[in-house]
Scaffold this motif. Structure first.
Motif, PDB file in Angstrom:
ATOM      1  N   VAL A  59      14.138 -14.610 -68.416  1.00 18.43           N
ATOM      2  CA  VAL A  59      14.519 -16.067 -68.816  1.00 18.43           C
ATOM      3  C   VAL A  59      14.507 -16.678 -67.296  1.00 18.43           C
ATOM      4  CG1 VAL A  59      16.851 -17.231 -69.060  1.00 18.43           C
ATOM      5  CG2 VAL A  59      16.173 -15.258 -70.587  1.00 18.43           C
ATOM      6  N   PRO A  60      13.974 -17.995 -67.443  1.00 21.35           N
ATOM      7  CA  PRO A  60      14.043 -18.479 -65.874  1.00 21.35           C
ATOM      8  C   PRO A  60      15.255 -18.505 -65.319  1.00 21.35           C
ATOM      9  CG  PRO A  60      12.800 -19.843 -67.807  1.00 21.35           C
ATOM     10  CD  PRO A  60      13.740 -18.887 -68.403  1.00 21.35           C
ATOM     11  N   LEU A  61      15.277 -18.600 -63.880  1.00 21.77           N
ATOM     12  CA  LEU A  61      16.384 -18.553 -63.016  1.00 21.77           C
ATOM     13  C   LEU A  61      17.508 -19.515 -63.546  1.00 21.77           C
ATOM     14  CD1 LEU A  61      17.244 -16.349 -60.843  1.00 21.77           C
ATOM     15  CD2 LEU A  61      16.210 -18.000 -59.101  1.00 21.77           C
ATOM     16  N   VAL A  62      17.086 -20.788 -63.774  1.00 26.50           N
ATOM     17  CA  VAL A  62      18.158 -21.927 -63.969  1.00 26.50           C
ATOM     18  C   VAL A  62      18.868 -21.632 -65.386  1.00 26.50           C
ATOM     19  CG1 VAL A  62      16.391 -23.305 -65.252  1.00 26.50           C
ATOM     20  CG2 VAL A  62      18.166 -24.319 -64.286  1.00 26.50           C
ATOM     21  N   GLN A  63      17.942 -20.921 -66.315  1.00 25.30           N
ATOM     22  CA  GLN A  63      18.732 -20.539 -67.482  1.00 25.30           C
ATOM     23  C   GLN A  63      19.923 -19.587 -67.315  1.00 25.30           C
ATOM     24  OE1 GLN A  63      18.552 -22.398 -70.156  1.00 25.30           O
ATOM     25  NE2 GLN A  63      19.785 -20.988 -71.589  1.00 25.30           N
ATOM     26  N   VAL A  64      19.319 -18.483 -66.217  1.00 28.12           N
ATOM     27  CA  VAL A  64      20.205 -17.271 -66.046  1.00 28.12           C
ATOM     28  C   VAL A  64      21.786 -17.803 -65.817  1.00 28.12           C
ATOM     29  CG1 VAL A  64      20.745 -15.468 -64.574  1.00 28.12           C
ATOM     30  CG2 VAL A  64      18.504 -15.812 -65.687  1.00 28.12           C
ATOM     31  N   GLU A  65      21.634 -18.968 -64.624  1.00 24.33           N
ATOM     32  CA  GLU A  65      22.716 -19.663 -64.258  1.00 24.33           C
ATOM     33  C   GLU A  65      23.600 -20.221 -65.177  1.00 24.33           C
ATOM     34  OE1 GLU A  65      22.737 -21.290 -60.227  1.00 24.33           O
ATOM     35  OE2 GLU A  65      20.366 -21.375 -60.359  1.00 24.33           O
ATOM     36  N   LEU A  66      22.963 -20.973 -66.350  1.00 27.08           N
ATOM     37  CA  LEU A  66      23.777 -21.587 -67.437  1.00 27.08           C
ATOM     38  C   LEU A  66      24.355 -20.228 -68.225  1.00 27.08           C
ATOM     39  CD1 LEU A  66      21.130 -24.393 -68.218  1.00 27.08           C
ATOM     40  CD2 LEU A  66      23.433 -24.353 -66.942  1.00 27.08           C
ATOM     41  N   THR A  67      23.932 -19.314 -68.597  1.00 22.53           N
ATOM     42  CA  THR A  67      24.457 -18.465 -69.389  1.00 22.53           C
ATOM     43  C   THR A  67      25.129 -17.069 -68.972  1.00 22.53           C
ATOM     44  OG1 THR A  67      22.336 -17.156 -69.404  1.00 22.53           O
ATOM     45  CG2 THR A  67      22.658 -19.093 -71.202  1.00 22.53           C
ATOM     46  N   ASP A  68      24.864 -16.886 -67.401  1.00 21.04           N
ATOM     47  CA  ASP A  68      25.536 -15.786 -66.932  1.00 21.04           C
ATOM     48  C   ASP A  68      26.433 -16.141 -65.745  1.00 21.04           C
ATOM     49  OD1 ASP A  68      26.070 -13.121 -65.458  1.00 21.04           O
ATOM     50  OD2 ASP A  68      24.262 -12.370 -66.386  1.00 21.04           O
ATOM     51  N   PRO A  69      27.807 -16.211 -66.066  1.00 23.66           N
ATOM     52  CA  PRO A  69      28.748 -16.719 -64.885  1.00 23.66           C
ATOM     53  C   PRO A  69      28.758 -15.964 -63.813  1.00 23.66           C
ATOM     54  CG  PRO A  69      29.637 -16.959 -67.127  1.00 23.66           C
ATOM     55  CD  PRO A  69      28.365 -16.051 -67.276  1.00 23.66           C
ATOM     56  N   ARG A  70      28.710 -14.448 -63.896  1.00 21.03           N
ATOM     57  CA  ARG A  70      28.662 -13.519 -62.717  1.00 21.03           C
ATOM     58  C   ARG A  70      27.681 -13.797 -61.861  1.00 21.03           C
ATOM     59  NH1 ARG A  70      28.889  -6.882 -63.030  1.00 21.03           N
ATOM     60  NH2 ARG A  70      29.246  -6.650 -60.838  1.00 21.03           N
ATOM     61  N   ALA A  71      26.297 -14.027 -62.434  1.00 19.30           N
ATOM     62  CA  ALA A  71      24.959 -13.860 -61.702  1.00 19.30           C
ATOM     63  C   ALA A  71      24.880 -15.513 -61.090  1.00 19.30           C
ATOM     64  CB  ALA A  71      23.915 -13.872 -62.624  1.00 19.30           C
ATOM     65  N   ALA A  72      25.411 -16.291 -62.030  1.00 19.36           N
ATOM     66  CA  ALA A  72      25.679 -17.762 -61.534  1.00 19.36           C
ATOM     67  C   ALA A  72      26.276 -17.774 -60.045  1.00 19.36           C
ATOM     68  CB  ALA A  72      25.935 -18.789 -62.422  1.00 19.36           C
ATOM     69  N   ASP A  73      27.478 -17.233 -60.025  1.00 19.35           N
ATOM     70  CA  ASP A  73      28.196 -17.075 -58.829  1.00 19.35           C
ATOM     71  C   ASP A  73      27.631 -16.695 -57.684  1.00 19.35           C
ATOM     72  OD1 ASP A  73      30.412 -18.298 -60.119  1.00 19.35           O
ATOM     73  OD2 ASP A  73      31.452 -16.540 -60.472  1.00 19.35           O
ATOM     74  N   LEU A  74      26.686 -15.436 -57.882  1.00 18.20           N
ATOM     75  CA  LEU A  74      26.035 -14.702 -56.896  1.00 18.20           C
ATOM     76  C   LEU A  74      24.939 -15.578 -56.246  1.00 18.20           C
ATOM     77  CD1 LEU A  74      26.072 -11.187 -58.139  1.00 18.20           C
ATOM     78  CD2 LEU A  74      27.435 -11.958 -56.011  1.00 18.20           C
ATOM     79  N   LEU A  75      24.300 -16.401 -57.299  1.00 19.15           N
ATOM     80  CA  LEU A  75      23.169 -16.904 -56.881  1.00 19.15           C
ATOM     81  C   LEU A  75      23.520 -18.384 -56.130  1.00 19.15           C
ATOM     82  CD1 LEU A  75      21.181 -16.883 -60.297  1.00 19.15           C
ATOM     83  CD2 LEU A  75      20.329 -16.134 -58.102  1.00 19.15           C
ATOM     84  N   ARG A  76      24.734 -19.049 -56.543  1.00 21.81           N
ATOM     85  CA  ARG A  76      25.150 -19.949 -55.683  1.00 21.81           C
ATOM     86  C   ARG A  76      25.705 -19.726 -54.382  1.00 21.81           C
ATOM     87  NH1 ARG A  76      27.564 -21.740 -60.689  1.00 21.81           N
ATOM     88  NH2 ARG A  76      29.483 -20.498 -60.528  1.00 21.81           N
ATOM     89  N   ARG A  77      26.225 -18.479 -54.302  1.00 25.25           N
ATOM     90  CA  ARG A  77      26.651 -17.774 -53.038  1.00 25.25           C
ATOM     91  C   ARG A  77      25.451 -17.561 -52.048  1.00 25.25           C
ATOM     92  NH1 ARG A  77      30.651 -18.489 -49.518  1.00 25.25           N
ATOM     93  NH2 ARG A  77      30.585 -16.649 -47.918  1.00 25.25           N
ATOM     94  N   HIS A  78      24.212 -17.080 -52.780  1.00 24.98           N
ATOM     95  CA  HIS A  78      23.065 -16.947 -52.009  1.00 24.98           C
ATOM     96  C   HIS A  78      22.373 -18.188 -51.444  1.00 24.98           C
ATOM     97  CE1 HIS A  78      19.121 -15.420 -51.079  1.00 24.98           C
ATOM     98  NE2 HIS A  78      18.497 -16.061 -52.098  1.00 24.98           N
ATOM     99  N   ARG A  79      22.657 -19.252 -52.286  1.00 22.07           N
ATOM    100  CA  ARG A  79      21.968 -20.488 -51.660  1.00 22.07           C
ATOM    101  C   ARG A  79      22.981 -21.135 -50.479  1.00 22.07           C
ATOM    102  NH1 ARG A  79      20.841 -21.451 -57.323  1.00 22.07           N
ATOM    103  NH2 ARG A  79      22.761 -22.717 -57.427  1.00 22.07           N
ATOM    104  N   GLN A  80      24.033 -20.919 -50.779  1.00 24.96           N
ATOM    105  CA  GLN A  80      25.015 -21.480 -49.756  1.00 24.96           C
ATOM    106  C   GLN A  80      24.772 -20.856 -48.527  1.00 24.96           C
ATOM    107  OE1 GLN A  80      28.983 -20.900 -51.177  1.00 24.96           O
ATOM    108  NE2 GLN A  80      28.972 -22.562 -52.700  1.00 24.96           N
ATOM    109  N   ARG A  81      24.444 -19.357 -48.511  1.00 26.62           N
ATOM    110  CA  ARG A  81      24.109 -18.801 -47.201  1.00 26.62           C
ATOM    111  C   ARG A  81      22.904 -19.368 -46.732  1.00 26.62           C
ATOM    112  NH1 ARG A  81      23.090 -13.565 -47.914  1.00 26.62           N
ATOM    113  NH2 ARG A  81      23.694 -12.859 -45.963  1.00 26.62           N
ATOM    114  N   GLN A  82      21.719 -19.438 -47.675  1.00 26.13           N
ATOM    115  CA  GLN A  82      20.406 -19.669 -46.861  1.00 26.13           C
ATOM    116  C   GLN A  82      20.757 -21.235 -46.269  1.00 26.13           C
ATOM    117  OE1 GLN A  82      18.090 -19.737 -50.756  1.00 26.13           O
ATOM    118  NE2 GLN A  82      16.761 -18.279 -49.827  1.00 26.13           N
ATOM    119  N   GLN A  83      21.385 -22.158 -47.045  1.00 27.27           N
ATOM    120  CA  GLN A  83      21.641 -23.516 -46.452  1.00 27.27           C
ATOM    121  C   GLN A  83      22.473 -23.315 -45.141  1.00 27.27           C
ATOM    122  OE1 GLN A  83      23.684 -25.614 -49.494  1.00 27.27           O
ATOM    123  NE2 GLN A  83      21.782 -25.829 -50.906  1.00 27.27           N
ATOM    124  N   ALA A  84      23.374 -22.499 -44.880  1.00 26.18           N
ATOM    125  CA  ALA A  84      24.095 -22.363 -43.676  1.00 26.18           C
ATOM    126  C   ALA A  84      23.099 -21.788 -42.542  1.00 26.18           C
ATOM    127  CB  ALA A  84      25.319 -21.600 -43.889  1.00 26.18           C
ATOM    128  N   GLY A  85      22.312 -20.734 -43.002  1.00 24.15           N
ATOM    129  CA  GLY A  85      21.169 -20.056 -41.918  1.00 24.15           C
ATOM    130  C   GLY A  85      20.185 -21.211 -41.526  1.00 24.15           C
TER     131      GLY A  85
END
Length: 232
Positions: free
Chosen positions: A206-232
């Motif tokens: 399943v594409p990553l964007v769809q994972v974020e829409l259907t899996d709240p736990r994975a979505a939270d981790l992915l958002r946190r991952h992007r925030q860390r990337q942007q902060a870095g």
């Protein structure tokens, strides 16, 4: 957990489960004994439902709510960093992914959840092989589970076994088999997938964007991952 975040997670779960069963909001409201306006408000995330209303909505779809906790952000960062450093081949081997997929044979499926996210380069913890399956293939999947000496997760007693293994029976779609742990997302039709390749093998995910829409736990981790990337 802030109420707005909880409301968003609950709205996603209710909407996803309703759509998987091909129910409209009115039909779900009638089954649960609540108003259609209540279902609409919950799915919009306008407010968190009361516990009795939430239980009625979920019970009407033959599922139940389980409660879990997750680490605070600092601990999440440490876990993300740990998983980012792990070679993908090692993660695949630890999951027993190739072995399990080979055993599934021609049973139609699509990798989803954290498994799909990891294969697309996201440093999230994958604790079991997660797949999407069609409801009409449930009998075939049950036969596969029986051949694999599967035990289903018993949320009431927090242990494996003691409940019926068939996906139609109430309970989490989570099994321990001789091939490893497998978690299933049952749906009317498989979502659109893409192929990712690793080590000379292709994986339908399943594409990553769809994972974020259907899996709240994975979505939270992915958002946190992007925030860390942007902060870095």
């Amino acid at each position: 957990m802030p109420e707005s975040r909880l409301s968003t997670m609950l709205s996603t779960v209710i909407r996803q489960q309703r759509q998987l069963r091909e129910l409209n909001q009115r039909q779900l409201a009638e089954l649960a004994g609540v108003s259609q306006a209540t279902v609409a408000r919950v799915e919009r995330g306008d407010r968190s439902p009361s516990l009795p209303a939430l239980e009625r909505l979920l019970a009407a779809m033959q599922v139940q709510l389980t409660v879990d906790v997750e680490p605070l952000d600092a601990h999440l960062d440490a876990r993300l960093a740990e998983h980012a450093s792990r070679p993908l081949a090692e993660v695949i081997d630890d999951l027993g992914l190739d072995r399990l997929l080979d055993r599934l044979g021609d049973l139609p499926n699509l990798l989803t959840g954290a498994t799909a996210a990891v294969l697309q380069g996201a440093p999230v913890p994958a604790e079991a092989v997660e797949i999407a399956l069609r409801w009409r293939d449930s009998a075939r999947f049950t036969s596969w589970l029986e051949a694999g000496y599967a035990q289903r997760w018993n949320a009431r007693w927090a242990e494996w076994g003691g409940v019926h293994i068939e996906p139609e029976e109430p309970g989490e779609h989570r099994w321990l088999t001789k091939h490893g742990e497998i978690r299933a997302q049952m749906c009317a039709e498989l979502p659109e997938g893409i192929e990712v390749r690793h080590g000379g093998r292709g994986y339908r995910v399943v594409p990553l964007v769809q994972v974020e829409l259907t899996d709240p736990r994975a979505a939270d981790l992915l958002r946190r991952h992007r925030q860390r990337q942007q902060a870095g």
